[in-house]
Design a protein around this motif. Structure first.
Motif, short mmCIF file in Angstrom:
data_model
loop_
_atom_site.label_atom_id
_atom_site.label_comp_id
_atom_site.label_asym_id
_atom_site.label_seq_id
_atom_site.Cartn_x
_atom_site.Cartn_y
_atom_site.Cartn_z
N ILE A 69 0.86 -1.17 0.00
CA ILE A 69 0.00 0.00 0.00
C ILE A 69 0.90 1.22 0.00
O ILE A 69 1.69 1.41 0.93
N ILE A 70 0.82 2.04 -1.05
CA ILE A 70 1.58 3.28 -1.10
C ILE A 70 0.77 4.32 -0.35
O ILE A 70 -0.32 4.70 -0.77
N ILE A 71 1.32 4.77 0.78
CA ILE A 71 0.62 5.75 1.62
C ILE A 71 0.86 7.15 1.09
O ILE A 71 -0.05 7.96 1.00
N ASP A 72 2.09 7.43 0.71
CA ASP A 72 2.46 8.74 0.17
C ASP A 72 3.75 8.57 -0.60
O ASP A 72 4.65 7.85 -0.16
N GLN A 73 3.85 9.23 -1.74
CA GLN A 73 5.06 9.10 -2.54
C GLN A 73 5.19 10.27 -3.49
O GLN A 73 4.22 10.69 -4.11
N ASP A 74 6.41 10.79 -3.58
CA ASP A 74 6.75 11.77 -4.61
C ASP A 74 8.21 11.58 -4.95
O ASP A 74 8.80 10.56 -4.60
N ASN A 75 8.85 12.54 -5.59
CA ASN A 75 10.25 12.37 -5.99
C ASN A 75 11.23 12.56 -4.84
O ASN A 75 12.43 12.38 -5.01
N VAL A 76 10.76 12.90 -3.64
CA VAL A 76 11.63 13.13 -2.49
C VAL A 76 11.45 12.09 -1.39
O VAL A 76 12.41 11.69 -0.75
N PHE A 77 10.24 11.64 -1.16
CA PHE A 77 10.03 10.68 -0.08
C PHE A 77 8.95 9.65 -0.44
O PHE A 77 8.16 9.87 -1.35
N SER A 78 8.98 8.55 0.30
CA SER A 78 7.99 7.48 0.12
C SER A 78 7.57 6.96 1.48
O SER A 78 8.37 6.91 2.41
N PRO A 126 3.38 -12.77 3.53
CA PRO A 126 2.86 -14.01 4.11
C PRO A 126 3.40 -14.21 5.53
O PRO A 126 4.39 -13.59 5.92
N LYS A 127 2.79 -15.10 6.26
CA LYS A 127 3.15 -15.43 7.64
C LYS A 127 2.98 -14.23 8.57
O LYS A 127 3.67 -14.10 9.56
N ASN A 128 2.09 -13.30 8.20
CA ASN A 128 1.78 -12.12 9.02
C ASN A 128 2.98 -11.23 9.30
O ASN A 128 3.06 -10.60 10.35
N PHE A 129 3.92 -11.15 8.37
CA PHE A 129 5.05 -10.24 8.50
C PHE A 129 4.67 -8.91 7.87
O PHE A 129 4.16 -8.86 6.75
N VAL A 130 4.91 -7.81 8.59
CA VAL A 130 4.55 -6.47 8.12
C VAL A 130 5.80 -5.61 8.08
O VAL A 130 6.59 -5.60 9.03
N LEU A 131 5.99 -4.88 6.97
CA LEU A 131 7.14 -3.98 6.82
C LEU A 131 6.61 -2.62 6.38
O LEU A 131 5.85 -2.52 5.42
N TYR A 132 7.02 -1.59 7.11
CA TYR A 132 6.67 -0.21 6.76
C TYR A 132 7.96 0.51 6.40
O TYR A 132 8.93 0.49 7.16
N LEU A 133 7.99 1.14 5.24
CA LEU A 133 9.16 1.89 4.77
C LEU A 133 8.82 3.37 4.74
O LEU A 133 7.81 3.78 4.18
N GLU A 134 9.70 4.15 5.36
CA GLU A 134 9.62 5.61 5.25
C GLU A 134 10.97 6.07 4.73
O GLU A 134 11.99 5.95 5.40
N GLN A 135 10.98 6.59 3.50
CA GLN A 135 12.21 6.93 2.81
C GLN A 135 12.26 8.43 2.54
O GLN A 135 11.31 9.00 1.99
N THR A 136 13.36 9.07 2.95
CA THR A 136 13.58 10.50 2.73
C THR A 136 15.00 10.68 2.20
O THR A 136 15.78 9.72 2.19
N PRO A 137 15.39 11.89 1.81
CA PRO A 137 16.77 12.12 1.39
C PRO A 137 17.79 11.82 2.51
O PRO A 137 18.95 11.57 2.24
#
Length: 89
Positions: A37-46, A53-64
């Motif tokens: 699920i893309i929550i927010d994304q542009d050319n600077v951050f995501s 599977p197996k109920n593993f959850v990963l959240y990525l917050e990417q900035t410069p």
């Protein structure tokens, strides 16, 4: 009872800009089993939430300034590599 995605993302890894991050996913067959699920994304951050599977959850917050990965299971850096694997403790 239905499947619930409610979980605490209590583990965090910071990756510096330009550094490599790879999550070994040998515990399922195809990437099509991941829901992202893309929550927010542009050319600077995501901000992206991925449900594995197996109920593993990963959240990525990417900035410069770098990337923060938050998970519901700890990740371990595999010795001698840039790859992480899930510690299913």
């Amino acid at each position: 009872m239905g499947h619930s995605i409610l979980t605490n993302l209590e583990y965090e890894i910071f990756i510096a800009p330009g550094a490599y991050f790879h999550l070994e996913t040998d515990w399922f067959t195809t990437d099509q089993e991941i829901q992202s699920i893309i929550i927010d994304q542009d050319n600077v951050f995501s901000k992206i939430l991925s449900l594995y599977p197996k109920n593993f959850v990963l959240y990525l917050e990417q900035t410069p300034e770098g990337s923060i990965y938050r998970t519901n299971h700890p990740l371990k850096l595999k010795e001698g590599t840039d790859s992480y694997c899930v510690d299913w403790i």
